[in-house]
Design a protein around this motif. Sequence first.
Motif, PDB file in Angstrom:
ATOM      1  N   VAL A  33      -9.318  -2.578  -1.819  1.00 16.67           N
ATOM      2  CA  VAL A  33      -8.139  -3.341  -1.427  1.00 16.67           C
ATOM      3  C   VAL A  33      -6.895  -2.465  -1.412  1.00 16.67           C
ATOM      4  O   VAL A  33      -6.060  -2.548  -0.508  1.00 16.67           O
ATOM      5  N   MET A  34      -6.763  -1.602  -2.421  1.00 18.39           N
ATOM      6  CA  MET A  34      -5.551  -0.790  -2.551  1.00 18.39           C
ATOM      7  C   MET A  34      -5.711   0.606  -1.962  1.00 18.39           C
ATOM      8  O   MET A  34      -4.779   1.404  -2.024  1.00 18.39           O
ATOM      9  N   ARG A  35      -6.924   0.901  -1.430  1.00 16.30           N
ATOM     10  CA  ARG A  35      -7.191   2.205  -0.837  1.00 16.30           C
ATOM     11  C   ARG A  35      -7.051   3.347  -1.839  1.00 16.30           C
ATOM     12  O   ARG A  35      -6.664   4.454  -1.475  1.00 16.30           O
ATOM     13  N   PHE A  36      -7.333   3.076  -3.097  1.00 17.15           N
ATOM     14  CA  PHE A  36      -7.354   4.147  -4.083  1.00 17.15           C
ATOM     15  C   PHE A  36      -8.699   4.867  -3.992  1.00 17.15           C
ATOM     16  O   PHE A  36      -9.739   4.237  -3.766  1.00 17.15           O
ATOM     17  N   ARG A  52       1.430  -4.114  -0.444  1.00 22.95           N
ATOM     18  CA  ARG A  52       2.598  -4.997  -0.379  1.00 22.95           C
ATOM     19  C   ARG A  52       2.203  -6.464  -0.336  1.00 22.95           C
ATOM     20  O   ARG A  52       3.006  -7.296   0.076  1.00 22.95           O
ATOM     21  N   ASP A  53       0.983  -6.767  -0.690  1.00 22.83           N
ATOM     22  CA  ASP A  53       0.522  -8.155  -0.681  1.00 22.83           C
ATOM     23  C   ASP A  53      -0.216  -8.437  -1.984  1.00 22.83           C
ATOM     24  O   ASP A  53      -1.447  -8.468  -2.033  1.00 22.83           O
ATOM     25  N   PRO A  54       0.517  -8.614  -3.071  1.00 18.46           N
ATOM     26  CA  PRO A  54      -0.142  -8.797  -4.373  1.00 18.46           C
ATOM     27  C   PRO A  54      -1.069 -10.000  -4.405  1.00 18.46           C
ATOM     28  O   PRO A  54      -2.100  -9.971  -5.082  1.00 18.46           O
ATOM     29  N   ALA A  66       5.630  -0.717  -5.212  1.00 18.83           N
ATOM     30  CA  ALA A  66       4.714  -1.763  -4.744  1.00 18.83           C
ATOM     31  C   ALA A  66       3.359  -1.630  -5.439  1.00 18.83           C
ATOM     32  O   ALA A  66       2.779  -2.629  -5.887  1.00 18.83           O
ATOM     33  N   ASP A  67       2.853  -0.399  -5.545  1.00 14.80           N
ATOM     34  CA  ASP A  67       1.594  -0.189  -6.254  1.00 14.80           C
ATOM     35  C   ASP A  67       1.717  -0.604  -7.719  1.00 14.80           C
ATOM     36  O   ASP A  67       0.821  -1.232  -8.285  1.00 14.80           O
ATOM     37  N   GLU A  68       2.825  -0.219  -8.331  1.00  8.33           N
ATOM     38  CA  GLU A  68       3.033  -0.538  -9.744  1.00  8.33           C
ATOM     39  C   GLU A  68       3.026  -2.048  -9.953  1.00  8.33           C
ATOM     40  O   GLU A  68       2.452  -2.550 -10.938  1.00  8.33           O
ATOM     41  N   GLN A  69       3.648  -2.772  -9.037  1.00  9.92           N
ATOM     42  CA  GLN A  69       3.700  -4.226  -9.168  1.00  9.92           C
ATOM     43  C   GLN A  69       2.304  -4.837  -9.057  1.00  9.92           C
ATOM     44  O   GLN A  69       1.916  -5.686  -9.872  1.00  9.92           O
TER      45      GLN A  69
END
Length: 653
Positions: A358-361, A331-333, A412-415
């Motif tokens: 960063v995105m925990r993927f 949620r913090d692009p 949020a991820d998509e953005q």
Amino acid sequence: MSERRRTAAWVLLAVALLEAVVTVVAATASDLTWTQLTNLFVVSNAVIGLSLALAGWPIAHYRPGNAIGWSLMVGGCCYASTATGLSLLAWLGAPTVGWRLFATVINGGWAPALALFIPLTLVLFPDGKLLSRRWRWLVVGLVVNAVLWTATGVLDRNGGLSAEIGIPGYPHWTGFAAVDVIGAISSAGLLVSLVAALVALVLRYRRGSDQVRRQVLWLLLALLVIVACFGLENLVSSESLVLGVLPLLLIPVAVAIAVLRYQLLDIRLVVSRSLLYLILVGGVVAAYFGLIALLDRNASVLATLVIALAFNPARVWLQRLIHRAFYGARRDPIRAMAEVGAQMGSGLTGVLAALCRVMRFPAATIVVEGKEISAYGELPAARHAIELRSGTDRLGELVVGLRSGELRVNAADEQVLSLLAAPLAVAVQAKGLADQLRDSRERIISGREEERRRIRRDLHDGLGPVLTAVVLNADAARRLIEAEPERSSALLAELRDQAIGAVEEIRRLVYELRPPALDGLGLLGALREYAAMASRRGDGGALTVTVDAPAALAELPAAVEVAAYRIATEALTNVIRHSTATTAAVRLSVDTEALRLGVLDNGMNAGPEWTAGVGLTSMSERATELGGRCEIRYDRTGCSVDVVLPLAEGARR
């Protein structure tokens, strides 16, 4: 070996089940009440021991190489042995020598489980291996502490737990004061071992892969539930088997799930929500009692009002912190862009690693034209792809593995991924250009070496024999000049022809290195000279070649001049040899950026069987070597060659 281990797992499971059955039967047949069984730890030891064995069996059976399963099973059998022994003593025992020896053994039976096997399981979690060789000293310490802890139980001055039912173990010596010292040391050792196990789990979480982190989170979830139960037990100020003992069973269960089925559900979501509401509940309770103590006992209404007003802002703030810890910058692009952008100079793998961090993927990869050019981690079955574009050109796609328990990315991820796609596309394009540059350099080096080899071969096979013949004929003519002047004259004439041939060979070599016309006439003059000579096609038909160019050209880099001349003459040679054209036009223009060359004819190709040959490939390669491009279009109505050669500083030599 695996079959033997599986058999051993079955044997240990049978021992644990037998202990549980004997404990139930003996406890029921004895005169002990439920309260006495609870106070003697018969219930808790039996339940914990059986749960350790049941949790360890599937690991030992299906993953026999993982030491965790064996640690849990042996620890469970040890733990339950005390409960079984106390039950038997209460049912059949008597203060005889034999039963007192039996009591001595069972008084220390549970100690190795608590002091050795449970901490060892946490230290080895989740793969059954130590973090490093240095952690072997901790295992040694655990063994020593287990011996001390067992000695404390056996050498108890009161005769151990069995003394509570009138059958003390040996030695039962009240003057043995050293037991207190051993007990203090072993208690401190147990605390240190548990702290060390916690440190090991933290290190594994920080250094581990996404899988290891999810496995550790299962343990964290169990600990959260245990903390909540213990807190509730203290809040109601009563000791409870349900709140004080049974929650401990979650630890072996969590270990088994983490090792065997860590992907059972989205553990991050469960743990984050559990942690959030546990902290909120604890904070609300602490704040309420704190305000009551600070203000007045009758200010409960005011305290409730203050907590109600502060609850939602605190929840939002706390949820943001926890969300960032578990899900990164979803949620913090801006933060995601900054952290990923900082790794642009480390290559695509570094960029993908930063994206996953960063995105925990769990994993990410970049695919270009169906080929994986960079990857980080191992992609799970659930994944999501997003296109990488440069303008309207599709460069490839970014594929990310979804977090455990997720079936698709959320908005949020998509953005964030859409925002990151642009710099990733630039990075992919830069890598493609770098690869092309590397290939171009390799072709240039290869071409230069081929050219050197050709010149060497021509000099050795062509000019060398001619000059050798000249020397031999000169020697022969010199020897025959007085005795046979006619033959000497003939040799001199042959020598002259050979010398002329050598000169022609040298001219050919020089021309192939750089057309002499370029030095004498310049590029424009050389093209007009060649156009004037190209007045006939190969089949004898008339051909008119015109040159459309500025009156004068600025000084051009030598490499550009040679490439333009070679491409133009090769194109006109193709017209002469393969086309039915009656006219051909050469257009030449130069600006500050590039030289543009075009050759257009109105003829038909030789036939449908005609295909592009070495000449057309050579034209494209000459343009590519200089960073330019060559577009060739041909059909039965004519052929056009359009070439752009950049005039960048790198091309000026």
